[in-house]
Design a protein around this motif. Structure first.
Motif, short mmCIF file in Angstrom:
data_model
loop_
_atom_site.label_atom_id
_atom_site.label_comp_id
_atom_site.label_asym_id
_atom_site.label_seq_id
_atom_site.Cartn_x
_atom_site.Cartn_y
_atom_site.Cartn_z
N VAL A 116 12.06 16.43 -13.89
CA VAL A 116 12.41 15.96 -12.56
C VAL A 116 12.37 14.44 -12.56
CG1 VAL A 116 11.69 15.90 -10.13
CG2 VAL A 116 11.56 18.05 -11.42
N ASN A 117 13.36 13.82 -11.93
CA ASN A 117 13.38 12.36 -11.79
C ASN A 117 12.62 12.00 -10.52
OD1 ASN A 117 14.06 9.65 -11.19
ND2 ASN A 117 16.02 9.83 -12.26
N GLY A 118 11.35 11.65 -10.68
CA GLY A 118 10.50 11.39 -9.53
C GLY A 118 10.95 10.23 -8.68
N ARG A 119 11.61 9.26 -9.30
CA ARG A 119 12.10 8.11 -8.53
C ARG A 119 13.34 8.49 -7.73
NH1 ARG A 119 9.37 4.12 -6.82
NH2 ARG A 119 8.41 3.95 -8.89
N ASN A 120 14.25 9.21 -8.34
CA ASN A 120 15.47 9.59 -7.64
C ASN A 120 15.19 10.59 -6.53
OD1 ASN A 120 18.37 9.55 -7.33
ND2 ASN A 120 18.39 11.60 -8.23
N ALA B 150 0.84 -1.21 0.00
CA ALA B 150 0.00 0.00 0.00
C ALA B 150 0.87 1.25 0.00
CB ALA B 150 -0.93 -0.01 1.21
N PHE B 151 1.94 1.22 0.80
CA PHE B 151 2.87 2.36 0.84
C PHE B 151 3.52 2.57 -0.52
CE2 PHE B 151 7.24 3.85 1.21
CZ PHE B 151 7.10 5.01 1.94
N ASP B 152 3.99 1.47 -1.13
CA ASP B 152 4.67 1.58 -2.42
C ASP B 152 3.75 2.13 -3.50
OD1 ASP B 152 7.03 0.67 -1.34
OD2 ASP B 152 6.76 -1.41 -2.00
N ALA B 153 2.48 1.76 -3.43
CA ALA B 153 1.53 2.27 -4.42
C ALA B 153 1.38 3.78 -4.30
CB ALA B 153 0.18 1.58 -4.24
N LYS B 154 1.33 4.30 -3.07
CA LYS B 154 1.25 5.74 -2.87
C LYS B 154 2.54 6.42 -3.31
CE LYS B 154 -2.13 5.73 0.89
NZ LYS B 154 -3.05 6.73 0.28
N ALA B 155 3.67 5.77 -3.02
CA ALA B 155 4.96 6.33 -3.45
C ALA B 155 5.04 6.40 -4.97
CB ALA B 155 6.10 5.50 -2.88
N ASP B 156 4.58 5.35 -5.64
CA ASP B 156 4.59 5.35 -7.10
C ASP B 156 3.72 6.47 -7.66
OD1 ASP B 156 6.27 3.16 -7.10
OD2 ASP B 156 4.67 1.70 -7.49
N GLN B 157 2.63 6.77 -6.97
CA GLN B 157 1.76 7.87 -7.39
C GLN B 157 2.50 9.20 -7.30
OE1 GLN B 157 -1.86 7.98 -5.09
NE2 GLN B 157 -2.84 9.52 -6.38
N LEU B 158 3.32 9.36 -6.26
CA LEU B 158 4.10 10.59 -6.10
C LEU B 158 5.21 10.67 -7.15
CD1 LEU B 158 3.96 13.01 -4.15
CD2 LEU B 158 5.81 11.94 -2.84
N VAL B 159 5.81 9.52 -7.47
CA VAL B 159 6.82 9.48 -8.54
C VAL B 159 6.22 10.01 -9.84
CG1 VAL B 159 8.21 7.96 -10.00
CG2 VAL B 159 8.19 7.62 -7.52
N ALA B 160 5.07 9.50 -10.18
CA ALA B 160 4.42 9.91 -11.43
C ALA B 160 4.10 11.40 -11.43
CB ALA B 160 3.14 9.09 -11.63
N GLN B 161 3.69 11.93 -10.27
CA GLN B 161 3.36 13.35 -10.18
C GLN B 161 4.59 14.21 -10.46
OE1 GLN B 161 2.37 16.21 -6.44
NE2 GLN B 161 0.91 14.54 -6.70
N TYR B 162 5.71 13.87 -9.83
CA TYR B 162 6.92 14.69 -10.00
C TYR B 162 7.60 14.46 -11.35
CZ TYR B 162 6.85 16.78 -5.38
OH TYR B 162 6.50 17.54 -4.29
N ASN B 163 7.40 13.30 -11.93
CA ASN B 163 7.97 13.03 -13.25
C ASN B 163 7.44 13.98 -14.32
OD1 ASN B 163 9.74 10.94 -12.66
ND2 ASN B 163 8.28 9.32 -13.13
N LYS B 164 6.30 14.59 -14.07
CA LYS B 164 5.69 15.48 -15.06
C LYS B 164 6.28 16.89 -15.04
CE LYS B 164 1.25 13.03 -14.84
NZ LYS B 164 -0.19 13.14 -14.45
N TYR B 165 7.03 17.23 -14.01
CA TYR B 165 7.60 18.57 -13.91
C TYR B 165 8.77 18.71 -14.89
CZ TYR B 165 4.88 19.12 -9.59
OH TYR B 165 3.87 19.20 -8.67
N GLU B 166 8.76 19.78 -15.67
CA GLU B 166 9.76 19.99 -16.73
C GLU B 166 10.40 21.37 -16.58
OE1 GLU B 166 9.95 19.57 -21.63
OE2 GLU B 166 8.03 19.84 -20.59
N PRO B 167 11.41 21.50 -15.72
CA PRO B 167 12.04 22.81 -15.50
C PRO B 167 12.76 23.35 -16.72
CG PRO B 167 12.61 21.22 -13.78
CD PRO B 167 11.98 20.45 -14.88
N ILE B 168 13.33 22.44 -17.52
CA ILE B 168 14.07 22.79 -18.73
C ILE B 168 13.47 21.96 -19.86
CG2 ILE B 168 16.33 22.84 -19.87
CD1 ILE B 168 17.59 22.80 -17.09
N PRO B 169 13.27 22.52 -21.04
CA PRO B 169 12.69 21.73 -22.14
C PRO B 169 13.39 20.38 -22.31
CG PRO B 169 12.86 24.01 -22.81
CD PRO B 169 13.53 23.92 -21.46
N ASP B 170 12.61 19.33 -22.29
CA ASP B 170 13.09 17.95 -22.47
C ASP B 170 13.91 17.43 -21.30
OD1 ASP B 170 11.90 17.83 -25.04
OD2 ASP B 170 13.66 18.80 -25.91
#
Length: 706
Positions: free
Chosen positions: A597-601, A574-594
């Motif tokens: 953010v590495n949501g997993r790291n 259950a914890f890992d599923a919530k963590a994966d959800q947060l990974v996906a959220q941060y993976n969408k952030y694009e500070p520089i074109p292309d």
């Protein structure tokens, strides 16, 4: 790289930007009365007014309202709403690659330390520690002597490299890289036995890169190709200081070697996985499991007996051993020559420093001018393996009021209570796991302000005119201290940061949260600020560090700091599923074109932010004793709480610095850390965030872990 005992890995609130001198091997690291910090107590406020006896440093209650851009909707970009006017008008100083709340406070700390050093150097009645500080500072600031010496202070090391005849000679140099400032593809440092934190053990991993991350070598893009070409030109320049001919060819060979090293490294997010990085081996079995490397010669250079090791990156270490045996000695010699010069450039003549800065400062990070020499001196002196604690002892006496420590201790306990209540209320965690979570929470050991036992410097020799010699003497002193403690019980009084450092950290082996004195100042903590502000700023920082004990990796250690699984399989899933959800959220952030953010790291830090805010907000609401906070200057208590958080993360940085952070760091950029409230229901109500706003998340998309 070889790090003595005091060099430790820890999970911090603030990212450490890439350094031109150091490459890290691996990414490491309670029932109370609830009361608000600051002068407001809702239980005593019958008139719904905020009563303050002294003025807050920022604005009227602790937040700089003038920094806001109220044209921006909070639900579209909370970072720009909270700090946009500041961001649009702030001009980056030429000697900076980033500036924000942390930087401003760090500059205050630097100025305070400079005041201490100026006082010391103006006096003649100095005690032993003050004399060390005075002599070191004089040696660093004596540019006439430094320029006269040129490259000669490291010539003996360069001669040793030139004299390499075989892999045994090469291994000796790798083994003493901790002393000479060179690099090594295999590095070790003393850390704690993760299965028995009362014991030390040597942690060994792969290192040896001159660029911030393996992606700088391996990614095929115009941006990174340009950086690699500039790196080759830089290597040519640095080799010329040693009289190396055929520099272009040799520099290209060094890049090719480092590319092979990078190919052998794990990706940064894999290095974070504590299940993969726990690989203990007895010293007697080391040569059998990791053959073809002269471990005896390697460890002899530092003096460690090393009865037990942890190989944090097994396959990369084997890959580095293969390179040591397969690559020509001549290329390794050129590699070591370059990195010895570059690694010591801060300590050598100004022409060598300027050449190194031209790449690592300007080209790689976008910094237009070097920092003033006195700031570089303070930076060098403030490290834990330098004179940092000698300076820190004076810093605390002069600039850190004991009242701040007491108020901070109360805040920590308030956060502990809040997290305990939140654990009780978790709908995704079962009772068996909750018992273990409560045990870990109760065992958290907070360290606030400064060490109870100060570092002693008996036996250290510092000269007024030998800067490189001073650095070596300090390294030898701390290495000897580390070797002497190697077989003893671990020292739980030790600190991994000096008091004048603007940061905080969590150490999983000791289950401790540590807050140096320097961070306990505005905008993080102000005794005269409104309670909401202190909870939103330093309260959330406390929660962040507590959160590291319960993030995706810190949660793999128990109340005693022992790495073991204290979860039921169902709860962990259950914890890992919530963590994966947060990974996906941060993976969408694009500070520089292309470049995203590495949501997993960055997952551990993001859990720390999102969870820390939850704990701090819970504690803040408890402090109100069921009453509503007053409205101050048109700003509600909940708005003040979230604005305080966002302004902690205001920052402006060069694009190149941002890229370094995205590829080489473990934290999301400040702009996106400021957006963490989008996972909290109270933020939506406080700022009237609606569907259609850019940051809006449906309730089932908001990540609620702690």
């Amino acid at each position: 790289l070889h790090y003595p005992l005091r060099r430790q890995r820890q999970m911090c609130i603030r990212d450490r930007s890439y350094s031109m001198k150091k490459t890290l091997i691996a990414i490491a690291l309670a029932t109370t009365i609830i009361g608000g910090c600051g002068m407001f107590d809702a239980s005593n406020d019958n008139n719904n007014k905020n009563i303050m006896t002294s003025k807050a440093e920022l604005g009227s209650f602790g937040v700089d309202l003038s920094a806001r851009n109220e044209v921006v909707k909070p639900g579209d970009d909370f970072f720009m709403y909270a700090s946009g006017t500041w961001y649009d008008h702030y001009i980056m100083p030429a000697d900076k690659t980033r500036f924000g709340a942390f930087t401003g406070l760090a500059e205050r700390s630097e100025t305070q330390v400079k005041e201490i050093i100026d006082d010391i150097t103006s006096r003649t009645d100095l005690n032993a520690d003050e004399q060390l500080v005075a002599d070191f500072y004089q040696a660093y600031m004596d540019t006439e002597t430094v320029n006269k010496l040129g490259i000669s202070p490291i010539q003996s090391t360069l001669d040793q490299i030139s004299a390499v005849k075989n892999t045994e000679d090469l291994t000796k140099i790798f083994g003493e890289a901790w002393l000479t400032g060179a690099k090594s593809p295999i590095g070790g440092y003393m850390w704690f036995n993760r299965l028995n934190p009362n014991q030390y053990e040597m942690s060994v991993g792969a290192g040896g890169l001159g660029l911030p991350d393996r992606s700088y070598y391996l990614e095929e893009s115009e941006r990174f190709e340009k950086t690699r070409n500039a790196y080759v030109e830089h290597i040519v320049t640095m080799l010329s200081f040693a009289g190396i001919e055929n520099g272009q060819v040799r520099a290209e060979q060094i890049l090719a070697l480092e590319t092979k090293i990078a190919q052998g490294h794990w990706p940064r997010e894999k290095k974070r996985n504590r299940d993969l990085t726990l690989n203990q081996v007895q010293r007697t079995d080391l040569a059998k499991q990791y053959p073809d490397f002269d471990w005896d010669t390697y460890f002899a250079q530092s003096g460690y007996k090393v009865p037990q090791l942890n190989i944090s990156q097994p396959e990369p270490v084997k890959a580095m051993i293969a390179l040591v045996n397969s690559e020509p000695l001549s290329i390794w010699q050129d590699y070591l020559t370059f990195h010895t010069i570059s690694g010591n450039a801060d300590l050598l003549s100004e022409d060598i420093y300027a050449a190194n800065f031209a790449f690592y400062g300007k080209e790689l990070s976008g910094q237009q001018e070097p920092r003033p020499r006195w700031k570089r001196a303070i930076g060098e002196m403030s490290d834990t393996e330098s004179l940092g604690f000698a300076i820190g002892k004076v810093y605390v006496a002069r600039f850190f009021p004991e009242s701040s420590k007491l108020q901070m201790a109360q805040l920590v306990e308030n956060l502990r209570t809040a997290l305990g209540q939140r654990i009780d209320g978790l709908d995704w965690m079962g009772e068996e796991t909750k018992v273990n979570a409560h045990a870990k929470l109760a065992a958290f050991n907070p360290k606030i302000g400064y060490p109870d036992v100060w570092q002693e410097f008996d036996g250290v020799t510092i000269s007024k005119n030998d800067l490189v010699g001073n650095i070596k003497h300090l390294r030898q002193f701390f290495n000897a201290d580390s070797v002497a403690k190697e077989l003893k019980k671990t020292d739980r009084n030790r600190w991994g940061m000096t008091p004048q450092r603007v940061n905080a950290y969590y150490n999983s082996s000791f289950n401790e949260i540590v807050f140096p004195a320097a961070i306990l100042q505005p905008p993080f903590f102000d005794p005269n600020a409104d309670a909401a502000v202190n909870y939103g700023a330093i309260g959330a920082v406390i929660g962040h560090e507590m959160g590291h004990g319960f993030d995706d990796q810190g949660s793999k250690s128990d109340a005693n700091g022992i790495q073991r699984n204290w979860w039921t399989d169902e709860d962990r899933d259950a914890f890992d599923a919530k963590a994966d959800q947060l990974v996906a959220q941060y993976n969408k952030y694009e500070p520089i074109p292309d470049n995203f953010v590495n949501g997993r790291n960055s997952l551990g830090e993001n859990i720390g932010d999102v969870g820390g805010l939850s704990m701090a907000y819970h504690a803040y609401r408890l402090s109100l004793n069921g009453k509503e906070a007053p409205v101050i200057n048109g700003v509600t208590g909940d708005q003040r709480f979230f604005l305080a958080w966002a302004q902690v993360w205001k920052e402006k940085r060069t694009e190149k610095s941002m890229l370094n952070q995205l590829r080489g760091g473990t934290h999301a950029p400040g702009r996106f850390r400021a957006q963490a409230p989008r996972n909290h229901d109270a933020w939506y109500k406080a700022f009237d965030v609606k569907p259609g706003d850019a940051l809006y998340l449906a309730e089932d998309e908001r990540v609620r872990i702690w």
